[in-house]
Motif scaffolding. Structure first.
Motif, short mmCIF file in Angstrom:
data_model
loop_
_atom_site.label_atom_id
_atom_site.label_comp_id
_atom_site.label_asym_id
_atom_site.label_seq_id
_atom_site.Cartn_x
_atom_site.Cartn_y
_atom_site.Cartn_z
N GLY A 151 57.19 44.26 42.61
CA GLY A 151 56.25 44.55 43.52
C GLY A 151 56.64 44.61 45.20
N ALA A 152 57.87 44.42 45.64
CA ALA A 152 58.44 44.22 46.67
C ALA A 152 58.33 45.66 47.39
CB ALA A 152 59.85 43.79 46.83
N LEU A 153 58.13 45.69 48.79
CA LEU A 153 58.21 46.88 49.45
C LEU A 153 59.55 47.07 49.78
CD1 LEU A 153 55.46 45.55 52.08
CD2 LEU A 153 55.32 47.35 50.37
N PRO A 154 59.86 48.54 50.50
CA PRO A 154 61.20 48.73 50.64
C PRO A 154 62.03 47.84 51.71
CG PRO A 154 59.93 50.74 50.73
CD PRO A 154 59.11 49.30 50.55
N ALA A 155 63.46 47.60 51.45
CA ALA A 155 64.01 46.78 52.25
C ALA A 155 63.86 47.19 53.76
CB ALA A 155 65.48 46.68 51.74
N TRP A 156 63.95 48.16 54.25
CA TRP A 156 63.68 48.55 55.58
C TRP A 156 62.21 47.85 56.29
CZ3 TRP A 156 59.33 51.06 57.22
CH2 TRP A 156 58.77 51.78 56.27
N TRP A 157 61.34 47.88 55.43
CA TRP A 157 60.08 47.47 55.88
C TRP A 157 60.08 45.83 56.39
CZ3 TRP A 157 56.70 43.26 54.70
CH2 TRP A 157 55.59 43.41 55.12
N TYR A 158 60.91 44.99 55.49
CA TYR A 158 61.22 43.54 55.99
C TYR A 158 61.90 43.62 56.98
CZ TYR A 158 59.33 42.68 51.08
OH TYR A 158 58.71 42.79 49.88
N ARG A 159 62.91 44.38 57.34
CA ARG A 159 63.66 44.26 58.45
C ARG A 159 62.79 44.64 59.67
NH1 ARG A 159 69.46 47.91 59.71
NH2 ARG A 159 69.61 47.39 61.93
N ARG A 160 61.81 45.64 59.68
CA ARG A 160 61.38 46.42 60.77
C ARG A 160 60.27 45.22 61.09
NH1 ARG A 160 60.27 51.62 62.14
NH2 ARG A 160 62.22 51.93 61.40
N VAL A 161 59.66 44.61 60.19
CA VAL A 161 58.57 43.31 60.53
C VAL A 161 58.87 42.05 60.76
CG1 VAL A 161 56.87 45.23 59.78
CG2 VAL A 161 57.64 43.15 58.29
N GLU A 162 60.31 42.04 60.65
CA GLU A 162 60.96 40.68 60.89
C GLU A 162 60.46 39.73 59.77
OE1 GLU A 162 60.35 39.24 64.78
OE2 GLU A 162 60.93 41.12 65.72
N ALA A 163 60.33 40.19 58.58
CA ALA A 163 59.90 39.28 57.25
C ALA A 163 60.88 38.99 56.54
CB ALA A 163 58.84 39.95 56.82
N PRO A 164 60.99 37.84 55.93
CA PRO A 164 61.80 37.47 54.83
C PRO A 164 61.99 38.24 53.61
CG PRO A 164 60.36 35.76 54.85
CD PRO A 164 59.74 36.70 56.23
N LEU A 165 63.10 38.67 53.04
CA LEU A 165 62.98 39.60 52.11
C LEU A 165 63.36 38.62 50.77
CD1 LEU A 165 64.76 43.05 51.89
CD2 LEU A 165 64.74 41.34 49.90
N PRO A 166 62.46 38.62 49.70
CA PRO A 166 62.63 37.53 48.76
C PRO A 166 63.44 38.55 47.61
CG PRO A 166 60.51 38.50 48.66
CD PRO A 166 61.16 38.99 49.74
N LEU A 167 64.45 37.70 46.98
CA LEU A 167 65.17 38.24 45.84
C LEU A 167 64.96 37.26 44.64
CD1 LEU A 167 68.69 39.24 47.39
CD2 LEU A 167 66.78 40.41 47.21
N ALA A 168 64.53 37.94 43.51
CA ALA A 168 64.14 36.98 42.35
C ALA A 168 65.43 37.13 41.42
CB ALA A 168 62.99 37.74 41.65
N PRO A 169 65.77 35.95 40.72
CA PRO A 169 66.72 35.90 39.75
C PRO A 169 66.66 36.68 38.53
CG PRO A 169 65.17 33.73 39.55
CD PRO A 169 64.82 34.81 40.61
N SER A 170 67.49 36.99 38.11
CA SER A 170 67.67 37.76 36.87
C SER A 170 67.80 36.98 35.37
CB SER A 170 68.46 38.94 36.71
OG SER A 170 69.91 38.46 36.99
N SER A 171 68.26 35.73 35.70
CA SER A 171 68.63 34.86 34.68
C SER A 171 68.08 33.42 34.80
CB SER A 171 70.04 34.58 34.86
OG SER A 171 70.43 33.52 33.93
N SER A 172 67.56 32.90 33.94
CA SER A 172 66.76 31.35 34.11
C SER A 172 68.05 30.21 34.69
CB SER A 172 66.46 30.87 33.03
OG SER A 172 67.36 30.89 31.68
N MET A 173 69.12 30.76 34.70
CA MET A 173 70.12 29.93 35.41
C MET A 173 70.01 29.86 36.94
SD MET A 173 73.29 30.27 32.76
CE MET A 173 74.13 29.20 33.39
N LEU A 174 69.72 30.85 37.45
CA LEU A 174 69.63 31.23 38.72
C LEU A 174 68.26 30.77 39.54
CD1 LEU A 174 71.44 34.73 38.76
CD2 LEU A 174 72.52 32.23 38.97
N ARG A 175 68.39 30.69 40.84
CA ARG A 175 67.19 30.35 41.42
C ARG A 175 67.01 31.50 42.61
NH1 ARG A 175 67.18 27.89 37.55
NH2 ARG A 175 67.03 25.76 37.37
N GLY A 176 65.63 32.00 43.01
CA GLY A 176 65.36 32.62 43.89
C GLY A 176 65.85 32.63 45.32
#
Length: 359
Positions: A151-176
């Motif tokens: 559900g994330a917006l395009p990466a350029w949007w986060y850069r333009r509005v100075e918002a943090p860009l969240p990355l979700a883990p693909s494995s239960s062993m990792l954290r966001g």
């Protein structure tokens, strides 16, 4: 959760043990009759393992009926910490391949220095990367198993509005994790110049991979600003709001971050000259946030004697040196960016003078 449980929570909110602190834990524990709600609050603030360690050092035993639950959740917190450190290791390895500079900021700014063992939950890692490295940072994240949410917006949007860009883990062993291209949103009206901040960073390799951490004074200011923008006016009402925060797992006044600042000051105040801290806070325009943090800790928790006079001198210096918006009138104490809009559109003369070096 009743008041006695909240008092015990706060009594155990320390890393550096002293006979006086352990005695306070024992005395507070004697008044506690109802442990209901304490476990969820400790988990929410990420300090359950620290709480259990301090109870053990004070010689206080948990009631047998709840001890297994506390121990099980402490194990889960340690597993979460390992997941965060694995995530950091994998991202840094991929960032090295992509030639991306990574700096720990925000809620992550101090935790790696302060907690070689998992006394508090690492929480979501926050990385500052140069704007021109964002694409490569996303590629590094993908290699490490960290992906843009569906559900994330395009990466350029986060850069333009100075918002943090969240990355979700693909494995239960990792954290966001959270990627930031700019240290602070413009609406906070901070005047720190990022190139100068980055030039002061310390290179602190982690598991053999390149990693940058902020200068001790900048780290102090960074987390103070973060707490002010999250907690708002809850930060400036002393012990009453600390007790309220200790009673609610999702309270905006984050006690794990307050623990970071308390521990950072107690361990490193000898490296931070009061006059230099005041000058750096003025450079940032972060005097109100730093002063509120010091007052909150002094009134609600206290510092070790070796740090107490340093903190008092710093608070007095900040009070006499501050110009421009102070206290909760500062944009720093407005968690909602919309509330900052009037000040952002019409900044004070003090801000303009600092930001643009006007006479």
């Amino acid at each position: 959760m009743d008041r006695a449980a909240a008092e015990l929570f706060l009594a155990c909110l320390f890393v550096e043990s002293t006979p006086e602190r352990l005695e306070a834990v024992r005395n507070t524990a004697k008044t506690l009759r109802n442990w209901e709600g304490l476990q969820s609050a400790l988990e929410g603030h990420g300090v359950l393992t620290l709480f259990l360690r301090n109870l053990e050092q004070a010689g206080v035993e948990l009631p047998p009926a709840i001890a297994p639950r506390f121990q099980a959740q402490s194990g889960a917190q340690r597993d979460d910490d390992q997941g965060s450190r694995l995530t950091l290791q994998r991202f840094l390895a991929a960032a090295a391949r992509e030639q991306v500079e990574v700096t720990l900021v925000g809620g992550s700014a101090l935790f790696l220095d302060l907690y070689p063992e998992p006394l508090r939950r690492a929480g979501q890692l926050e990385f500052l990367v140069p704007p021109e490295h964002l694409g490569r940072a996303l590629a590094a994240g993908k290699q490490a198993g960290l992906l843009l949410d569906e559900g994330a917006l395009p990466a350029w949007w986060y850069r333009r509005v100075e918002a943090p860009l969240p990355l979700a883990p693909s494995s239960s062993m990792l954290r966001g994790v959270s990627l930031r291209c700019r240290l602070h949103h413009s609406s906070l009206l901070l005047t720190a110049r990022e190139p100068e901040l980055l030039a002061r960073r310390r290179r602190s390799p982690f598991e053999g991979h390149a990693l940058y951490q902020m200068d001790p004074i900048d780290g102090l200011l960074e987390l103070s600003v973060r707490m002010a923008t999250q907690a708002g006016e809850a930060l400036v009402h002393g012990r009453r709001h600390l007790l309220t925060a200790a009673s609610h797992a999702q309270h905006p006044l984050r006690l794990d971050h307050l623990l970071d600042l308390r521990t950072h000051v107690e361990r490193r105040h000898g490296e931070m000259v009061v006059g230099e801290v005041i000058a750096r806070a003025r450079e940032w325009s972060a005097e109100p946030a730093l002063r509120a943090i010091l007052d909150c800790i002094q009134m609600g928790l206290g510092f070790l004697p070796s740090a107490r006079e340093w903190a008092r001198s710093l608070a007095q210096g900040l009070a006499s040196a501050t110009s421009g918006p102070n206290g909760t009138s500062s944009a720093l104490f407005r968690p909602d960016p919309i509330e900052r809009l009037p000040q952002w559109l019409r900044p004070s003369n003090a801000f303009l003078a600092r930001r643009y070096a006007l006479p």
